[in-house]
Design a protein around this motif. Structure first.
Motif, PDB file in Angstrom:
ATOM      1  N   MET A   1     -25.356  37.853  17.878  1.00  0.00           N
ATOM      2  CA  MET A   1     -26.777  37.555  17.725  1.00  0.00           C
ATOM      3  C   MET A   1     -27.224  36.743  18.932  1.00  0.00           C
ATOM      4  O   MET A   1     -26.432  35.994  19.514  1.00  0.00           O
ATOM      5  N   VAL A   2     -28.485  36.922  19.312  1.00  0.00           N
ATOM      6  CA  VAL A   2     -29.036  36.248  20.473  1.00  0.00           C
ATOM      7  C   VAL A   2     -30.267  35.475  20.032  1.00  0.00           C
ATOM      8  O   VAL A   2     -31.187  36.043  19.423  1.00  0.00           O
ATOM      9  N   HIS A   3     -30.275  34.166  20.311  1.00  0.00           N
ATOM     10  CA  HIS A   3     -31.409  33.352  19.902  1.00  0.00           C
ATOM     11  C   HIS A   3     -32.643  33.752  20.710  1.00  0.00           C
ATOM     12  O   HIS A   3     -32.605  33.779  21.941  1.00  0.00           O
ATOM     13  N   PRO A   4     -33.751  34.076  20.050  1.00  0.00           N
ATOM     14  CA  PRO A   4     -34.921  34.604  20.771  1.00  0.00           C
ATOM     15  C   PRO A   4     -35.614  33.595  21.677  1.00  0.00           C
ATOM     16  O   PRO A   4     -36.328  33.999  22.594  1.00  0.00           O
ATOM     17  N   LEU A   5     -35.427  32.298  21.439  1.00  0.00           N
ATOM     18  CA  LEU A   5     -36.094  31.296  22.267  1.00  0.00           C
ATOM     19  C   LEU A   5     -35.212  30.793  23.396  1.00  0.00           C
ATOM     20  O   LEU A   5     -35.696  30.514  24.495  1.00  0.00           O
ATOM     21  N   THR A   6     -33.932  30.665  23.152  1.00  0.00           N
ATOM     22  CA  THR A   6     -33.033  30.135  24.178  1.00  0.00           C
ATOM     23  C   THR A   6     -32.276  31.223  24.927  1.00  0.00           C
ATOM     24  O   THR A   6     -31.771  30.975  26.018  1.00  0.00           O
ATOM     25  N   GLY A   7     -32.181  32.411  24.319  1.00  0.00           N
ATOM     26  CA  GLY A   7     -31.407  33.485  24.928  1.00  0.00           C
ATOM     27  C   GLY A   7     -29.916  33.308  24.804  1.00  0.00           C
ATOM     28  O   GLY A   7     -29.145  34.057  25.406  1.00  0.00           O
ATOM     29  N   ARG A   8     -29.482  32.344  24.011  1.00  0.00           N
ATOM     30  CA  ARG A   8     -28.044  32.080  23.886  1.00  0.00           C
ATOM     31  C   ARG A   8     -27.376  33.104  22.974  1.00  0.00           C
ATOM     32  O   ARG A   8     -27.924  33.486  21.938  1.00  0.00           O
ATOM     33  N   LEU A   9     -26.187  33.516  23.382  1.00  0.00           N
ATOM     34  CA  LEU A   9     -25.429  34.527  22.654  1.00  0.00           C
ATOM     35  C   LEU A   9     -24.428  33.868  21.712  1.00  0.00           C
ATOM     36  O   LEU A   9     -23.772  32.886  22.070  1.00  0.00           O
ATOM     37  N   TYR A  10     -24.302  34.443  20.504  1.00  0.00           N
ATOM     38  CA  TYR A  10     -23.337  33.978  19.514  1.00  0.00           C
ATOM     39  C   TYR A  10     -22.527  35.161  19.006  1.00  0.00           C
ATOM     40  O   TYR A  10     -23.041  36.270  18.868  1.00  0.00           O
ATOM     41  N   VAL A  11     -21.255  34.916  18.737  1.00  0.00           N
ATOM     42  CA  VAL A  11     -20.359  35.926  18.190  1.00  0.00           C
ATOM     43  C   VAL A  11     -19.892  35.449  16.820  1.00  0.00           C
ATOM     44  O   VAL A  11     -19.564  34.273  16.646  1.00  0.00           O
ATOM     45  N   VAL A  12     -19.871  36.364  15.847  1.00  0.00           N
ATOM     46  CA  VAL A  12     -19.425  36.031  14.489  1.00  0.00           C
ATOM     47  C   VAL A  12     -18.154  36.807  14.201  1.00  0.00           C
ATOM     48  O   VAL A  12     -18.128  38.041  14.250  1.00  0.00           O
ATOM     49  N   SER A  13     -17.068  36.094  13.920  1.00  0.00           N
ATOM     50  CA  SER A  13     -15.778  36.747  13.716  1.00  0.00           C
ATOM     51  C   SER A  13     -15.685  37.364  12.324  1.00  0.00           C
ATOM     52  O   SER A  13     -16.352  36.936  11.380  1.00  0.00           O
ATOM     53  N   LYS A  14     -14.848  38.381  12.231  1.00  0.00           N
ATOM     54  CA  LYS A  14     -14.617  39.082  10.965  1.00  0.00           C
ATOM     55  C   LYS A  14     -13.224  38.720  10.472  1.00  0.00           C
ATOM     56  O   LYS A  14     -12.227  39.326  10.859  1.00  0.00           O
ATOM     57  N   GLU A  15     -13.160  37.705   9.613  1.00  0.00           N
ATOM     58  CA  GLU A  15     -11.887  37.179   9.130  1.00  0.00           C
ATOM     59  C   GLU A  15     -12.065  36.684   7.699  1.00  0.00           C
ATOM     60  O   GLU A  15     -13.193  36.538   7.217  1.00  0.00           O
ATOM     61  N   PHE A  16     -10.955  36.389   7.028  1.00  0.00           N
ATOM     62  CA  PHE A  16     -11.047  35.788   5.702  1.00  0.00           C
ATOM     63  C   PHE A  16     -11.655  34.392   5.793  1.00  0.00           C
ATOM     64  O   PHE A  16     -12.338  33.946   4.885  1.00  0.00           O
ATOM     65  N   ALA A  17     -11.394  33.694   6.899  1.00  0.00           N
ATOM     66  CA  ALA A  17     -12.043  32.417   7.173  1.00  0.00           C
ATOM     67  C   ALA A  17     -12.776  32.576   8.500  1.00  0.00           C
ATOM     68  O   ALA A  17     -12.272  32.188   9.549  1.00  0.00           O
ATOM     69  N   GLY A  18     -13.941  33.196   8.443  1.00  0.00           N
ATOM     70  CA  GLY A  18     -14.675  33.541   9.653  1.00  0.00           C
ATOM     71  C   GLY A  18     -15.352  32.349  10.298  1.00  0.00           C
ATOM     72  O   GLY A  18     -15.484  31.274   9.714  1.00  0.00           O
ATOM     73  N   SER A  19     -15.797  32.567  11.539  1.00  0.00           N
ATOM     74  CA  SER A  19     -16.436  31.499  12.301  1.00  0.00           C
ATOM     75  C   SER A  19     -17.572  32.055  13.149  1.00  0.00           C
ATOM     76  O   SER A  19     -17.615  33.241  13.477  1.00  0.00           O
TER      77      SER A  19
END
Length: 362
Positions: A179-197
């Motif tokens: 996901m990319v924040h529309p105001l800051t342009g910062r990129l985030y990654v969301v992991s696919k795990e039993f205890a995700g981050s």
């Protein structure tokens, strides 16, 4: 498929869990569907989901990412999962393909997600494609995200990409959401795990070196996609069972029940921020529109005052202790404990099968 592909398929069954067993998915959805359709405080969702369209193009056989064009009305973008090449499709509101675009300078090892945003610095509309799948949780030395300028016309074309390489600070892992924040342009990654981050990329991405992804908060169990609201006031994370809306990591706004899908792979917001779009894999696969609960939609409607000024800094700097908040209010995002136990049982059994296959081919 070959032996190697067979091993990866077996691993995929462990990762996918209920996605590969529709009966388990149905059971899990039924167990929590009514509660998941309400925000905290018991407010019901405004309306039920509706089928928006089905992909008509048979080449779209494993739709894994989904985004709404920031500039073209009624244009939706999608791409296939691994093995399909670095291409994406522009689709109209009837599900028919408008154009096919090839991303030059890109590889498609395991494309799992995409995002659309407007560059805050230039005002240019861009598309992001995430080659972040890793079913062996650390098999790859680094991961890539490709950025292209959004096409101005809906005609088949080849687009030049900017490649950013990434590595997790705490070790390799599987992921299916960006996901990319529309105001800051910062990129985030969301992991696919039993205890995700949730992992934050550096504020300024570099092409001349590997960018480090740092954990900034928890994510629901087995997250398959994520997206920011158009005004940046909240974000959504999709799982096989439902979707969870957050103000910041660990700050749950609501859970939203999702339509029953064979393998829930993608999620994004509509342009007005009042609904979610979600899709799945398969030929002629559907895309559903799911209205947000009234309270949640009010936070994302264009022009609504929001905490967007504070949210990015909180997301970028929230300590890992926020996981305790998730344990209190979010936890496994509504997945029944029995289903989690079943996943673990399947995982243990599949691990034995994979080990046996590995011994036979070694």
């Amino acid at each position: 498929m070959g032996v190697a592909a067979g091993v990866l398929t077996a691993v995929g069954l462990v990762v996918a869990g209920p996605a590969s067993a529709s009966a388990v998915t149905s059971a899990g959805s039924a167990a929590h569907g009514q509660a998941a359709s309400r925000v905290k405080g018991g407010e019901p969702a405004r309306d039920k989901e509706r089928l928006l369209f089905r992909f008509k193009d048979r080449r779209i056989s494993e739709s894994s990412g989904l985004a709404v064009s920031p500039t073209h009305k009624n244009v939706f973008y999608t791409h296939n999962d691994s093995g399909a090449g670095p291409q994406f499709y522009a689709v109209g509101p009837d599900g028919r393909t408008l154009a096919v675009f090839t991303v030059a300078g890109a590889a498609a090892r395991d494309w799992e997600a995409m995002a659309a945003s407007v560059d805050p610095a230039t005002g240019e509309s861009v598309l992001w494609f995430a080659d972040i799948g890793d079913n062996l949780n650390g098999a790859w030395p680094d991961y890539s995200v490709y950025k292209v300028t959004e096409p101005k016309t809906m005609r088949d074309a080849t687009l030049q990409a900017t490649r950013y390489r990434f590595r997790y600070k705490d070790g390799g892992r599987n992921a299916e959401g960006i996901m990319v924040h529309p105001l800051t342009g910062r990129l985030y990654v969301v992991s696919k795990e039993f205890a995700g981050s949730i992992y934050a990329a550096p504020a300024k991405l570099r092409t001349d070196k590997v960018n480090i992804l740092r954990r900034v908060g928890p994510a629901p169990i087995m997250a398959t996609d994520a997206a920011y609201a158009p005004d940046g006031s909240s974000f959504v994370i999709r799982t096989y069972f439902s979707a969870s809306l957050y103000r910041a990591p660990g700050e749950l706004i609501s859970r939203v029940s999702m339509p029953s899908l064979q393998q829930a792979e993608s999620i994004t917001y509509t342009r007005d921020g009042k609904s979610l779009l979600t899709g799945t894999e398969g030929v002629n696969s559907p895309v559903y529109e799911v209205p947000l609960p009234t309270t949640a939609a009010a936070r994302t409607a264009p022009g609504t005052p929001s905490r967007t000024g504070a949210a990015p800094s909180r997301v970028a700097g929230v300590p890992d202790a926020s996981a305790s908040n998730a344990a209190a209010g979010d936890g496994d995002s509504g997945v029944p404990a029995g289903v989690i136990a079943l996943w673990l049982g399947v995982a243990l059994g599949a691990t034995g099968i994979i080990a046996a296959i590995a011994r036979r081919v070694s």
